[in-house]
Design an enzyme around this catalytic site. Structure first.
Site, PDB file in Angstrom:
ATOM      1  N   ASN A 130      -5.219  21.998 -71.746  1.00  0.00           N
ATOM      2  CA  ASN A 130      -6.625  21.661 -71.516  1.00  0.00           C
ATOM      3  C   ASN A 130      -7.321  22.724 -70.677  1.00  0.00           C
ATOM      4  O   ASN A 130      -8.476  22.548 -70.281  1.00  0.00           O
ATOM      5  CB  ASN A 130      -6.745  20.292 -70.836  1.00  0.00           C
ATOM      6  CG  ASN A 130      -7.316  19.230 -71.754  1.00  0.00           C
ATOM      7  OD1 ASN A 130      -7.977  19.546 -72.734  1.00  0.00           O
ATOM      8  ND2 ASN A 130      -7.064  17.968 -71.443  1.00  0.00           N
ATOM      9  N   CYS A 136      -6.100  25.625 -60.756  1.00  0.00           N
ATOM     10  CA  CYS A 136      -7.037  24.544 -61.089  1.00  0.00           C
ATOM     11  C   CYS A 136      -6.606  23.225 -60.466  1.00  0.00           C
ATOM     12  O   CYS A 136      -7.438  22.400 -60.087  1.00  0.00           O
ATOM     13  CB  CYS A 136      -7.115  24.358 -62.601  1.00  0.00           C
ATOM     14  SG  CYS A 136      -8.040  25.633 -63.468  1.00  0.00           S
ATOM     15  N   GLU A 178     -19.598  24.488 -59.050  1.00  0.00           N
ATOM     16  CA  GLU A 178     -18.274  24.174 -59.581  1.00  0.00           C
ATOM     17  C   GLU A 178     -17.192  24.127 -58.505  1.00  0.00           C
ATOM     18  O   GLU A 178     -16.003  24.111 -58.810  1.00  0.00           O
ATOM     19  CB  GLU A 178     -17.902  25.205 -60.653  1.00  0.00           C
ATOM     20  CG  GLU A 178     -18.860  25.236 -61.831  1.00  0.00           C
ATOM     21  CD  GLU A 178     -18.677  24.051 -62.788  1.00  0.00           C
ATOM     22  OE1 GLU A 178     -17.537  23.794 -63.210  1.00  0.00           O
ATOM     23  OE2 GLU A 178     -19.683  23.383 -63.099  1.00  0.00           O
ATOM     24  N   HIS A 221     -14.367  29.952 -64.857  1.00  0.00           N
ATOM     25  CA  HIS A 221     -14.406  29.914 -63.391  1.00  0.00           C
ATOM     26  C   HIS A 221     -13.781  31.195 -62.859  1.00  0.00           C
ATOM     27  O   HIS A 221     -12.945  31.817 -63.519  1.00  0.00           O
ATOM     28  CB  HIS A 221     -13.619  28.720 -62.836  1.00  0.00           C
ATOM     29  CG  HIS A 221     -14.239  27.391 -63.121  1.00  0.00           C
ATOM     30  ND1 HIS A 221     -13.506  26.303 -63.563  1.00  0.00           N
ATOM     31  CD2 HIS A 221     -15.518  26.959 -63.025  1.00  0.00           C
ATOM     32  CE1 HIS A 221     -14.307  25.262 -63.730  1.00  0.00           C
ATOM     33  NE2 HIS A 221     -15.531  25.639 -63.418  1.00  0.00           N
ATOM     34  N   GLU A 246     -11.390  28.148 -73.497  1.00  0.00           N
ATOM     35  CA  GLU A 246     -10.841  28.343 -74.832  1.00  0.00           C
ATOM     36  C   GLU A 246      -9.582  27.528 -75.085  1.00  0.00           C
ATOM     37  O   GLU A 246      -9.327  27.106 -76.210  1.00  0.00           O
ATOM     38  CB  GLU A 246     -10.620  29.833 -75.083  1.00  0.00           C
ATOM     39  CG  GLU A 246     -11.940  30.613 -75.032  1.00  0.00           C
ATOM     40  CD  GLU A 246     -11.864  32.006 -75.619  1.00  0.00           C
ATOM     41  OE1 GLU A 246     -10.743  32.536 -75.748  1.00  0.00           O
ATOM     42  OE2 GLU A 246     -12.932  32.555 -75.955  1.00  0.00           O
ATOM     43  N   ALA A 247      -8.781  27.279 -74.053  1.00  0.00           N
ATOM     44  CA  ALA A 247      -7.594  26.441 -74.238  1.00  0.00           C
ATOM     45  C   ALA A 247      -7.995  25.013 -74.576  1.00  0.00           C
ATOM     46  O   ALA A 247      -7.373  24.354 -75.419  1.00  0.00           O
ATOM     47  CB  ALA A 247      -6.732  26.468 -72.985  1.00  0.00           C
ATOM     48  N   ARG A 265     -17.503  15.993 -66.424  1.00  0.00           N
ATOM     49  CA  ARG A 265     -17.140  16.349 -65.057  1.00  0.00           C
ATOM     50  C   ARG A 265     -18.219  15.926 -64.062  1.00  0.00           C
ATOM     51  O   ARG A 265     -17.924  15.614 -62.907  1.00  0.00           O
ATOM     52  CB  ARG A 265     -16.874  17.845 -64.956  1.00  0.00           C
ATOM     53  CG  ARG A 265     -15.779  18.314 -65.908  1.00  0.00           C
ATOM     54  CD  ARG A 265     -14.742  19.176 -65.238  1.00  0.00           C
ATOM     55  NE  ARG A 265     -14.108  18.554 -64.101  1.00  0.00           N
ATOM     56  CZ  ARG A 265     -13.226  19.171 -63.305  1.00  0.00           C
ATOM     57  NH1 ARG A 265     -12.928  20.439 -63.547  1.00  0.00           N
ATOM     58  NH2 ARG A 265     -12.662  18.552 -62.292  1.00  0.00           N
ATOM     59  N   ALA A 295      -9.560  16.592 -75.899  1.00  0.00           N
ATOM     60  CA  ALA A 295     -10.791  16.296 -76.638  1.00  0.00           C
ATOM     61  C   ALA A 295     -11.663  17.520 -76.867  1.00  0.00           C
ATOM     62  O   ALA A 295     -12.687  17.426 -77.534  1.00  0.00           O
ATOM     63  CB  ALA A 295     -11.589  15.231 -75.892  1.00  0.00           C
ATOM     64  N   GLY A 296     -11.294  18.671 -76.300  1.00  0.00           N
ATOM     65  CA  GLY A 296     -12.118  19.859 -76.482  1.00  0.00           C
ATOM     66  C   GLY A 296     -13.501  19.722 -75.883  1.00  0.00           C
ATOM     67  O   GLY A 296     -14.486  20.198 -76.442  1.00  0.00           O
TER      68      GLY A 296
END
Length: 447
Positions: free
Chosen positions: A364, A370, A174, A249, A26-27, A138, A19-20
């Site tokens: 994503n 991650c 984060e 991150h 950027e991915a 998030r 969904a960006g």
């Protein structure tokens, strides 16, 4: 008493889609609105977990969250039956539906910050759930993340659980994606390295294109909550220039294990005093810092971001050397692969690379680092962890069968409004809580 680094990987959820949603990643932006395959995504993650468990590493699983998050939609004013809520939100606010359907909890490096017992004044393992308040999709994860961690690490003698920090800009947190630990054996005291993007009170250097999600104030608060000795904590600012190039991150530009820090030349704000402080503190715990700095002349920041070279796992081997777990994209980038080929033959601590296909997650913006939350435990603490979440051949088979039974092999945005997808997800997660012995951790289980 032995110590281990246990990696708890997030299992990709049933609503995995592109969904960006993550500005600065950027991915995520590049693959917006492309077709996703939740079944393949989950299986790619499981294969990595199984492969590392087969190599002898301690490997756990963290479950996905319930999505779409119907409670959030009701909190935002949508009402009626679940079917009516989904129908209304897809008409009136399609981007909101996408956000509350995100499977982003798969990236468990953002679930929490964890401090081992050896570093905490009370001799217990501390968890602080990340508020992730820079991104709405998030920020809604924290409550369920807390329930999951409390279910898995359910022993007050060994584990302490802290709520997320106040969900305001000043305390943007984060989690472990901006946190490293440098030392020797995992059950011995080490230096905790907190990496922040900006200072809330004092200002100073900041990126101009993309947001700096982690604040110094948040990192300092976590260190206090975890009862860390100030002499065994270091606060380092990430280079604002690399944040503006897509390093959202720190685990996109650096990774550590034991006494080794593997990072890009431009990862941090240049400050010789910080590195001197880190080396001095390492010396106090009788450890020598070993840095592997990748020159920009060999691998540019753009290449590091597109390949996710540093969003890797650095794992200790029985022979005293280290293994680097990388995504397939790193192998496909000529400059990165040439650098790695030189690195493993250089005589340094890293002498092996393993490549994994994690393309569904990578599209994503989430690589091997991650997908995992690192938790350093000793034998006694490991024995207190819910053993049903630890990867075994039997669990691997059970989870693969579960994925085959419940996951779709293609998902588009319009599918998110399908009430059947919501029911499929709830049925699957209810079954998963039984497989992993988690109890009632999801909102729908309390209706």
């Amino acid at each position: 008493m032995a110590g281990y680094e246990v990696n708890f990987d997030g299992l990709v959820g049933l609503t995995h889609h592109y969904a960006g949603l993550s500005f600065g990643n950027e991915a995520s932006t590049r693959h917006q609105n492309t077709l996703s395959n939740p079944r393949l995504a989950a299986k790619q993650g499981l294969l990595k977990m199984k492969a590392l468990a087969d190599l002898g590493y301690k490997q756990g699983v963290l479950p996905p969250q319930e999505r779409p998050a119907m409670g959030v939609l009701r909190q935002l004013g949508f009402s009626g039956s679940d079917e009516q809520v989904l129908s209304e939100v897809v008409r009136k606010s399609p981007r909101l539906l996408s956000a509350v359907s995100s499977a982003s909890s798969m990236w468990t490096a953002n679930a929490a910050t964890v401090s081992p017992a050896a570093d905490s004044a009370d001799g217990r393992v501390h968890f602080t759930v990340a508020n992730l308040n820079n991104k709405f999709h998030r920020a809604i994860e924290a409550d369920t993340t807390s329930a999951i961690l409390k279910s898995i690490f359910n022993n007050h003698r060994h584990f302490v659980h802290h709520d997320a920090l106040p969900s305001v800009e000043l305390f943007g947190d984060e989690g472990a994606a901006n946190h490293n630990r440098l030392g020797g054996e995992y059950d011995r005291p080490a230096i905790q390295v907190f990496v922040y993007g900006r200072q809330g009170f004092e200002g100073g250097a900041m990126p101009s294109r993309y947001p700096a999600r982690q604040t110094l104030e948040a990192s300092e608060a976590v260190a206090r909550l975890h009862l860390l000795d100030p002499e065994r904590a270091v606060f380092v600012q990430q280079n604002p220039a690399v944040i503006d190039q897509g390093v959202f991150h720190n685990d996109v530009i650096a990774v550590s294990n034991q006494n080794v820090l593997f990072h890009h030349q431009h990862a941090f704000v240049p400050d010789i005093r910080v590195m001197e402080d880190l080396r001095r503190k390492m010396g106090r715990i009788e450890q020598q810092l070993f840095t592997i700095e990748v020159p920009a002349a060999q691998v540019s920041v753009a290449q590091a971001v597109s390949s996710y070279l540093f969003n890797s796992q650095l794992l200790s081997k029985a022979n005293g050397k280290m293994l680097l777990v990388i995504p397939q994209e790193s192998q496909e980038c000529p400059a990165v692969w040439e650098y790695l080929s030189e690195l493993i033959n250089s005589g340094g601590p890293i002498d092996e690379v393993r490549v994994f296909d994690l393309r569904e997650s990578m599209h994503n913006g989430g690589g091997p680092a991650c997908l995992r939350l690192r938790v350093a435990l000793n034998d006694t603490e490991l024995a207190a962890v819910n053993s049903r979440v630890m990867m075994t051949p039997a669990l691997f088979v059970a989870l693969n069968n579960w994925v085959d039974q419940h996951y779709r092999d293609r998902l588009q945005f319009k599918d998110l409004a399908d009430p059947q997808l919501l029911q499929e997800g709830r049925q699957a997660l209810d079954e998963l809580t039984k497989i992993l012995n988690l109890g009632s951790i999801y909102p729908f289980q309390h209706l």
